[in-house]
Design an enzyme around this catalytic site. Structure first.
Site, PDB file in Angstrom:
ATOM      1  N   GLN A 124       0.816  -0.941  -0.040  1.00 46.55           N
ATOM      2  CA  GLN A 124      -0.123   0.058   0.058  1.00 46.55           C
ATOM      3  C   GLN A 124       0.839   1.266  -0.036  1.00 46.55           C
ATOM      4  OE1 GLN A 124      -3.279   0.071  -0.222  1.00 46.55           O
ATOM      5  NE2 GLN A 124      -3.830   2.195   0.612  1.00 46.55           N
ATOM      6  N   ARG A 129       7.880   5.561   2.002  1.00 46.63           N
ATOM      7  CA  ARG A 129       7.517   6.115   3.455  1.00 46.63           C
ATOM      8  C   ARG A 129       7.630   4.962   4.583  1.00 46.63           C
ATOM      9  NH1 ARG A 129       0.880   4.502   4.669  1.00 46.63           N
ATOM     10  NH2 ARG A 129       1.044   2.492   3.798  1.00 46.63           N
ATOM     11  N   HIS A 203       0.864  12.524   1.466  1.00 52.45           N
ATOM     12  CA  HIS A 203      -0.560  12.182   2.129  1.00 52.45           C
ATOM     13  C   HIS A 203      -0.519  13.199   3.397  1.00 52.45           C
ATOM     14  CE1 HIS A 203      -3.420  10.018   3.829  1.00 52.45           C
ATOM     15  NE2 HIS A 203      -3.388   8.812   3.201  1.00 52.45           N
ATOM     16  N   ASP A 252     -13.538  10.358   0.705  1.00 51.95           N
ATOM     17  CA  ASP A 252     -12.497   9.722   0.050  1.00 51.95           C
ATOM     18  C   ASP A 252     -12.530  10.014  -1.390  1.00 51.95           C
ATOM     19  OD1 ASP A 252     -10.243   8.545  -0.827  1.00 51.95           O
ATOM     20  OD2 ASP A 252     -10.631   6.500  -0.186  1.00 51.95           O
ATOM     21  N   GLU A 302      -4.409  16.048  -0.255  1.00 55.26           N
ATOM     22  CA  GLU A 302      -3.197  15.242  -0.712  1.00 55.26           C
ATOM     23  C   GLU A 302      -2.955  15.937  -2.001  1.00 55.26           C
ATOM     24  OE1 GLU A 302      -3.596  11.176  -0.190  1.00 55.26           O
ATOM     25  OE2 GLU A 302      -5.245  11.706   1.461  1.00 55.26           O
TER      26      GLU A 302
END
Length: 330
Positions: A124, A129, A203, A252, A302
């Site tokens: 994901q 990150r 993000h 979302d 974002e």
């Protein structure tokens, strides 16, 4: 803006107990402290750039502007986890479930999604990150009234990344404090001998007074993909509202071909103005009751590349910039 991150941060529980675990932990802390001291000696700039141990002992860069503003950048994930105004007011948000032991990416602040946004062929949001970025350089303008502290971080391919994404690359991420403004510059270079494709995002989590008081302006008229009901088959629509609001349900949405300027009103009479170049889309997200412990305290806006893949040819590069600034609501 509110003066602090409400929920704070805490490391996760140890994977196993006993003296062996304690000895391992002490050894890790000792190594980390030594690495931080070396970074401070090599890259530290008195009064402007300082290397310290952050949460969980992770190496962290502290940027301090003469005006009183500050930013905190973790080398793990290349994540900006704090951006404070001269007043001491925190702008970003770190979730209460965030951990700082490298067992998973840091949940909050400004994490990277690269070279994949969302789910896909690899883990994901990609691997950027949850890897350690390296310090390439630091600087601080020597003009007395424009001494902008800056750190440049670099991430390149490794055996770990090549198993997921078989490409040679160099990602360069520069974080700067220009007065109270937070500036980011993200570049991706193809150092291999074949083209590659990627999607990406910053993000960014912003702290709000309460989610039902927050709203995003500047998106009216845009085509958007609503992923709240079915992420794999998002509903397509055109935004009719002057302001996107929150608090009643999961939000979302991916706004396509977004403008370079949008604003997030945080409910205190202030807004975060977001100015971007190179980023094509904007993702607006709040988890609502899927994160009961903290959804009321933050909204994600974002800067992203999600609707199409960016192709970079060998020897070429892609670049995107953002400028975040706290402004009064008009």
């Amino acid at each position: 803006m509110q003066a602090c991150i409400k929920s704070g941060c805490r490391p996760s529980a140890p994977a196993f107990g006993g003296r062996v675990r304690s000895d391992v932990r002490r050894a890790q802390v000792k190594v980390c402290a030594s690495a931080v001291a070396d970074m401070q000696k090599k890259y530290g700039i008195p009064g402007s750039v300082e290397f310290v141990e952050g949460q969980g002992g992770l190496p962290t860069v502290m940027l301090k502007h003469a005006c009183g503003a500050s930013a905190q950048v973790y080398l793990f994930g290349g994540a900006v986890c704090s951006w404070k105004q001269a007043s001491g007011d925190e702008v970003l948000y770190v979730r209460p479930d965030a951990v700082f032991d490298k067992s998973k990416p840091i949940s909050g602040g400004v994490p990277h999604c690269f070279p994949q946004f969302g789910p896909g062929a690899m883990q994901q949001h990609g691997f950027a990150r949850n890897l350690d970025w390296e310090v390439a350089s630091t600087s601080a303008d020597f003009q007395p009234d424009e001494r902008d502290p800056e750190v440049e971080l670099v991430l390149s391919e490794s055996d770990y990344t090549l198993k997921m994404w078989p490409h040679k690359f160099k990602a360069v991420y520069t974080v700067t404090l220009h007065g109270e403004q937070l500036r980011t510059d993200f570049r991706v270079m193809n150092t291999g001998d074949k083209p590659f494709e990627f999607t990406t995002a910053l993000h960014t989590y912003f702290e709000v007074l309460h989610v039902d008081k927050a709203k995003v302006t500047g998106l009216k008229g845009l085509t958007y993909l609503d992923k709240s009901k079915d992420p794999k088959n998002p509903a397509k629509g055109t935004e009719q509202r002057e302001a996107v609001t929150f608090g009643k349900d999961l939000v979302d949405s991916v706004y396509l071909a977004a403008p370079e300027h949008v604003e997030l009103e945080v409910g205190t009479g202030a807004a975060v103005a977001i100015d971007a170049t190179g980023w094509e889309d904007i993702v607006v997200w709040n988890p609502h009751l899927t994160m009961k412990a903290c959804y009321e305290n933050f909204v994600c806006v974002e800067n992203a590349i999600t609707n199409r893949s960016i192709t970079v040819q060998p020897g070429e590069s892609w670049r995107a910039t953002t400028n975040f600034q706290v402004v009064d609501v008009q």
